[in-house]
Write a protein that holds these residues in place. Structure first.
Motif, PDB file in Angstrom:
ATOM      1  N   VAL A   3      -2.629  -4.684   0.627  1.00 58.66           N
ATOM      2  CA  VAL A   3      -3.758  -5.284  -0.077  1.00 58.66           C
ATOM      3  C   VAL A   3      -4.220  -6.560   0.627  1.00 58.66           C
ATOM      4  CG1 VAL A   3      -4.465  -6.389  -2.238  1.00 58.66           C
ATOM      5  CG2 VAL A   3      -3.106  -4.294  -2.294  1.00 58.66           C
ATOM      6  N   MET A   4      -3.282  -7.361   1.125  1.00 61.21           N
ATOM      7  CA  MET A   4      -3.656  -8.600   1.803  1.00 61.21           C
ATOM      8  C   MET A   4      -4.334  -8.320   3.139  1.00 61.21           C
ATOM      9  SD  MET A   4      -2.975 -10.679  -0.453  1.00 61.21           S
ATOM     10  CE  MET A   4      -3.657 -12.032   0.505  1.00 61.21           C
ATOM     11  N   VAL A   5      -3.991  -7.196   3.792  1.00 60.55           N
ATOM     12  CA  VAL A   5      -4.694  -6.818   5.019  1.00 60.55           C
ATOM     13  C   VAL A   5      -6.165  -6.549   4.711  1.00 60.55           C
ATOM     14  CG1 VAL A   5      -4.910  -5.036   6.796  1.00 60.55           C
ATOM     15  CG2 VAL A   5      -2.662  -5.964   6.231  1.00 60.55           C
ATOM     16  N   ALA A   6      -6.409  -5.808   3.618  1.00 56.47           N
ATOM     17  CA  ALA A   6      -7.793  -5.535   3.220  1.00 56.47           C
ATOM     18  C   ALA A   6      -8.509  -6.815   2.834  1.00 56.47           C
ATOM     19  CB  ALA A   6      -7.806  -4.540   2.055  1.00 56.47           C
ATOM     20  N   ASN A   7      -7.865  -7.667   2.049  1.00 56.62           N
ATOM     21  CA  ASN A   7      -8.483  -8.912   1.620  1.00 56.62           C
ATOM     22  C   ASN A   7      -8.669  -9.869   2.785  1.00 56.62           C
ATOM     23  OD1 ASN A   7      -8.074 -11.901   0.407  1.00 56.62           O
ATOM     24  ND2 ASN A   7      -9.094 -10.594  -1.103  1.00 56.62           N
ATOM     25  N   GLY A   8      -7.715  -9.873   3.720  1.00 54.06           N
ATOM     26  CA  GLY A   8      -7.831 -10.743   4.888  1.00 54.06           C
ATOM     27  C   GLY A   8      -9.014 -10.385   5.759  1.00 54.06           C
TER      28      GLY A   8
ATOM     29  N   VAL B 215     -12.777   0.235   7.499  1.00 52.39           N
ATOM     30  CA  VAL B 215     -11.842  -0.863   7.771  1.00 52.39           C
ATOM     31  C   VAL B 215     -11.185  -1.335   6.485  1.00 52.39           C
ATOM     32  CG1 VAL B 215     -11.593  -3.155   8.791  1.00 52.39           C
ATOM     33  CG2 VAL B 215     -13.276  -1.542   9.722  1.00 52.39           C
ATOM     34  N   PHE B 216     -12.002  -1.582   5.471  1.00 55.39           N
ATOM     35  CA  PHE B 216     -11.503  -2.102   4.199  1.00 55.39           C
ATOM     36  C   PHE B 216     -10.697  -1.040   3.447  1.00 55.39           C
ATOM     37  CE2 PHE B 216     -12.292  -2.847  -0.403  1.00 55.39           C
ATOM     38  CZ  PHE B 216     -11.689  -4.090  -0.521  1.00 55.39           C
ATOM     39  N   GLY B 217     -11.124   0.229   3.558  1.00 55.46           N
ATOM     40  CA  GLY B 217     -10.474   1.286   2.802  1.00 55.46           C
ATOM     41  C   GLY B 217      -9.161   1.754   3.383  1.00 55.46           C
ATOM     42  N   ALA B 218      -8.973   1.598   4.707  1.00 56.59           N
ATOM     43  CA  ALA B 218      -7.748   2.101   5.333  1.00 56.59           C
ATOM     44  C   ALA B 218      -6.485   1.456   4.754  1.00 56.59           C
ATOM     45  CB  ALA B 218      -7.821   1.912   6.845  1.00 56.59           C
ATOM     46  N   PRO B 219      -6.388   0.120   4.702  1.00 57.02           N
ATOM     47  CA  PRO B 219      -5.177  -0.470   4.101  1.00 57.02           C
ATOM     48  C   PRO B 219      -5.049  -0.174   2.612  1.00 57.02           C
ATOM     49  CG  PRO B 219      -6.783  -2.172   4.643  1.00 57.02           C
ATOM     50  CD  PRO B 219      -7.267  -0.917   5.280  1.00 57.02           C
ATOM     51  N   LEU B 220      -6.182  -0.024   1.911  1.00 53.79           N
ATOM     52  CA  LEU B 220      -6.088   0.312   0.495  1.00 53.79           C
ATOM     53  C   LEU B 220      -5.576   1.733   0.295  1.00 53.79           C
ATOM     54  CD1 LEU B 220      -9.287  -1.325  -1.057  1.00 53.79           C
ATOM     55  CD2 LEU B 220      -6.937  -2.184  -0.993  1.00 53.79           C
ATOM     56  N   ALA B 221      -5.940   2.638   1.225  1.00 55.99           N
ATOM     57  CA  ALA B 221      -5.389   3.999   1.156  1.00 55.99           C
ATOM     58  C   ALA B 221      -3.885   3.976   1.375  1.00 55.99           C
ATOM     59  CB  ALA B 221      -6.073   4.879   2.193  1.00 55.99           C
ATOM     60  N   VAL B 222      -3.429   3.155   2.320  1.00 50.94           N
ATOM     61  CA  VAL B 222      -1.992   3.003   2.550  1.00 50.94           C
ATOM     62  C   VAL B 222      -1.321   2.446   1.302  1.00 50.94           C
ATOM     63  CG1 VAL B 222      -0.248   1.783   3.901  1.00 50.94           C
ATOM     64  CG2 VAL B 222      -2.267   2.736   5.036  1.00 50.94           C
ATOM     65  N   GLU B 223      -1.959   1.450   0.687  1.00 51.95           N
ATOM     66  CA  GLU B 223      -1.407   0.847  -0.528  1.00 51.95           C
ATOM     67  C   GLU B 223      -1.278   1.877  -1.639  1.00 51.95           C
ATOM     68  OE1 GLU B 223      -1.352  -0.953  -4.448  1.00 51.95           O
ATOM     69  OE2 GLU B 223      -3.050   0.128  -3.593  1.00 51.95           O
ATOM     70  N   THR B 224      -2.282   2.748  -1.758  1.00 51.99           N
ATOM     71  CA  THR B 224      -2.232   3.780  -2.788  1.00 51.99           C
ATOM     72  C   THR B 224      -1.078   4.748  -2.537  1.00 51.99           C
ATOM     73  OG1 THR B 224      -4.623   3.644  -3.115  1.00 51.99           O
ATOM     74  CG2 THR B 224      -3.520   5.642  -3.891  1.00 51.99           C
ATOM     75  N   MET B 225      -0.899   5.142  -1.277  1.00 52.41           N
ATOM     76  CA  MET B 225       0.199   6.049  -0.941  1.00 52.41           C
ATOM     77  C   MET B 225       1.546   5.395  -1.240  1.00 52.41           C
ATOM     78  SD  MET B 225      -1.051   8.925   0.110  1.00 52.41           S
ATOM     79  CE  MET B 225       0.326   9.659   0.975  1.00 52.41           C
ATOM     80  N   VAL B 226       1.671   4.106  -0.903  1.00 58.53           N
ATOM     81  CA  VAL B 226       2.944   3.414  -1.100  1.00 58.53           C
ATOM     82  C   VAL B 226       3.209   3.172  -2.580  1.00 58.53           C
ATOM     83  CG1 VAL B 226       4.177   1.257  -0.682  1.00 58.53           C
ATOM     84  CG2 VAL B 226       2.938   2.354   1.179  1.00 58.53           C
ATOM     85  N   ALA B 227       2.192   2.652  -3.294  1.00 62.60           N
ATOM     86  CA  ALA B 227       2.404   2.253  -4.683  1.00 62.60           C
ATOM     87  C   ALA B 227       2.459   3.438  -5.630  1.00 62.60           C
ATOM     88  CB  ALA B 227       1.300   1.288  -5.114  1.00 62.60           C
ATOM     89  N   PHE B 228       1.514   4.371  -5.487  1.00 65.18           N
ATOM     90  CA  PHE B 228       1.412   5.442  -6.466  1.00 65.18           C
ATOM     91  C   PHE B 228       2.333   6.612  -6.162  1.00 65.18           C
ATOM     92  CE2 PHE B 228      -2.439   3.139  -7.319  1.00 65.18           C
ATOM     93  CZ  PHE B 228      -2.581   3.250  -8.682  1.00 65.18           C
ATOM     94  N   PHE B 229       2.814   6.725  -4.955  1.00 65.83           N
ATOM     95  CA  PHE B 229       3.667   7.859  -4.605  1.00 65.83           C
ATOM     96  C   PHE B 229       5.094   7.403  -4.289  1.00 65.83           C
ATOM     97  CE2 PHE B 229      -0.625   9.373  -3.848  1.00 65.83           C
ATOM     98  CZ  PHE B 229      -0.601  10.606  -4.449  1.00 65.83           C
ATOM     99  N   LEU B 230       5.259   6.663  -3.206  1.00 62.36           N
ATOM    100  CA  LEU B 230       6.600   6.290  -2.782  1.00 62.36           C
ATOM    101  C   LEU B 230       7.273   5.353  -3.784  1.00 62.36           C
ATOM    102  CD1 LEU B 230       8.821   6.414  -0.691  1.00 62.36           C
ATOM    103  CD2 LEU B 230       7.661   4.598   0.595  1.00 62.36           C
ATOM    104  N   GLU B 231       6.606   4.253  -4.117  1.00 63.38           N
ATOM    105  CA  GLU B 231       7.220   3.275  -5.019  1.00 63.38           C
ATOM    106  C   GLU B 231       7.469   3.864  -6.403  1.00 63.38           C
ATOM    107  OE1 GLU B 231       6.371  -1.250  -6.737  1.00 63.38           O
ATOM    108  OE2 GLU B 231       4.843  -0.205  -5.552  1.00 63.38           O
ATOM    109  N   SER B 232       6.491   4.610  -6.930  1.00 71.74           N
ATOM    110  CA  SER B 232       6.657   5.199  -8.257  1.00 71.74           C
ATOM    111  C   SER B 232       7.760   6.261  -8.269  1.00 71.74           C
ATOM    112  CB  SER B 232       5.336   5.819  -8.718  1.00 71.74           C
ATOM    113  OG  SER B 232       4.335   4.826  -8.827  1.00 71.74           O
TER     114      SER B 232
END
Length: 449
Positions: free
Chosen positions: A193-198, A140-157
């Motif tokens: 990240v806020m989904v994971a923290n929430g 549960v906690f890792g799923a949104p963080l995996a999405v964040e990694t894909m967005v931040a480290f791949f798409l955004e970069s």
């Protein structure tokens, strides 16, 4: 809330600096993952531990997350300012907007690059000292963080790379659209990240099976009020921080009359408008969170929580109310004609750190208020930490916090130097001094010495 179950995971144990054991059940709250199993109490006259492994791990996370949040505030806050100026440049073709885009864009890039490294350090400590969180809530906690990694480290970069190397190559409207996509992916990353923290604050959309949390309702997880309302508050805090950076640096240049008055007057106006929007979002969404924070019994256990929350609320009100006179002073450039404008410029420069301090207070109120739970009502912090000794955790704390603090200092020094240099000759977007023809041989013999 699912019914309590018994886990087959080995009981948590550890040691303190004095060698005293840390046993499962040090906290009285029951957990559906690890039922209370009180360990032996210290006998009269025994030594009192200086710090436990659990406290050292919590301190490490608090410091790493706090330092990383400072990078996030600048990245998410300064991005819209750069995008606004580039849009103005695309529309008007005025040089002042081009130089403003390149000047603020340089500051954005430096902070973004160092913030990526700081984020890697933050994620590293989850595996080092919080394996229980990954074992129980990793899906549960890792799923949104995996999405964040894909967005931040791949798409955004990738988009940011297109923007950096696309100057003088891409059509101006395409180039502008690319940076707006950089900004949007940045906020999408923040939402993940806020989904994971929430989930840690208000666990919903899951069920426990054999001591492991599984996602059962993705919509409930994503639309968790602890995520959505917090995102609005964080966006407001970021816009405030970015606006204060722009306002403070612009006021410094205007006070010293460095020769770029038009650029920094336009920048100051933009910063005031962006900051006013940020203050409205931060205050509005901040109070909306009280609907679920008030029900959290743990929020009142530490006096630090009440103090930090009170200072954040007071500071937020001051910034919100201060936005109105600042907006009034922007009408027809009234601020820039005041007889005491230099005193106002000095004040605006001095208060630049204020939104960063308030943001850290807010983070302390949110995270310390969740203790002693890492996932409220499901998993205690003492049950999620590793079995490393306190000495081992303290060594890790010193190394990782030292690294991220060094990155923060380097970031601040570089930003200050670039800010002082001004927009006279920004490196970002500078035209090539010599463009090699297609049939020209590649040589380094004529490189300038």
């Amino acid at each position: 809330m699912p019914q309590p179950i018994t886990s087959t995971r080995a009981p948590h144990s550890g040691t303190t600096l004095t060698g005293a054991p840390v046993h499962l059940g040090d906290h009285p709250e029951p957990s559906p993952i690890f039922p209370r199993e009180p360990g032996p109490r210290p006998s009269p006259g025994s030594s009192v531990p200086l710090v436990s492994a659990v406290d050292a791990a919590r301190t490490q996370f608090a410091l790493l997350a706090g330092f990383h949040f400072l990078f996030v505030l600048v990245t998410l806050g300064l991005g819209p300012v750069v995008a606004i100026f580039q849009t103005r440049w695309a529309v008007t073709r005025l040089d002042v907007h081009q130089y403003a885009t390149r000047f603020w864009g340089q500051l954005y890039l430096v902070n973004y690059a160092l913030g990526i490294v700081a984020g890697i350090l933050l994620e590293l400590q989850f595996g080092l000292h919080f394996p229980g969180l990954l074992d129980v809530a990793g899906e549960v906690f890792g799923a949104p963080l995996a999405v964040e990694t894909m967005v931040a480290f791949f798409l955004e970069s990738t988009l940011l790379g297109l923007w950096v190397f696309g100057w003088h190559q891409l059509d101006r409207w395409v180039h502008t659209a690319v940076f707006w996509l950089v900004v949007l992916t940045g906020y999408a990353s923040a939402f993940a990240v806020m989904v994971a923290n929430g989930f840690l604050r208000n666990p919903v959309g899951y069920e426990l099976r054999d001591g492991v949390a599984h996602v059962t309702d993705p919509a409930a997880l994503v639309l968790n009020p602890a995520s959505v309302l917090s995102l609005g508050h964080v966006i407001g805090a970021c816009l405030l921080a970015g606006a204060f950076v722009v306002i403070g640096i612009s006021a410094w240049h205007l006070r010293r009359q460095t020769g770029y008055d038009e650029l920094f007057q336009r920048s100051l106006r933009t910063g005031v408008v962006v900051g006013s929007v940020g203050a409205l979002l931060a205050v509005g969404f901040g109070f909306s969170q009280f609907s679920y924070l008030a029900d959290d019994a743990a929020a009142g256990q530490s006096p630090v929580v009440g103090t930090a929350l009170g200072l954040m609320v007071l500071g937020g009100f001051v910034l919100f109310l201060g936005a109105f006179p600042m907006l009034a002073l922007m009408i027809r450039g009234a601020l820039f004609r005041l007889p005491f404008r230099n005193a106002v410029y000095a004040f605006l420069t001095a208060v630049l750190p204020l939104p960063f301090v308030l943001a850290i207070f807010g983070w302390l109120a949110r995270e310390i208020g969740r203790q002693p739970w890492v996932v409220v009502g499901v998993l205690r912090t003492s049950d999620a930490t590793s079995t490393h000794s306190a000495t081992t955790v303290l060594v890790s704390l010193a190394v990782l916090v030292g690294l991220i603090a060094t990155l923060a200092v380097v970031d601040w020094v570089l930003l200050a130097r670039l800010a002082r240099l001004g927009p006279g000759s920004p490196t970002l977007g500078a035209p090539a001094l010599h463009a090699r023809e297609a049939d020209e041989p590649l040589t380094f013999a004529e490189a300038p010495r």
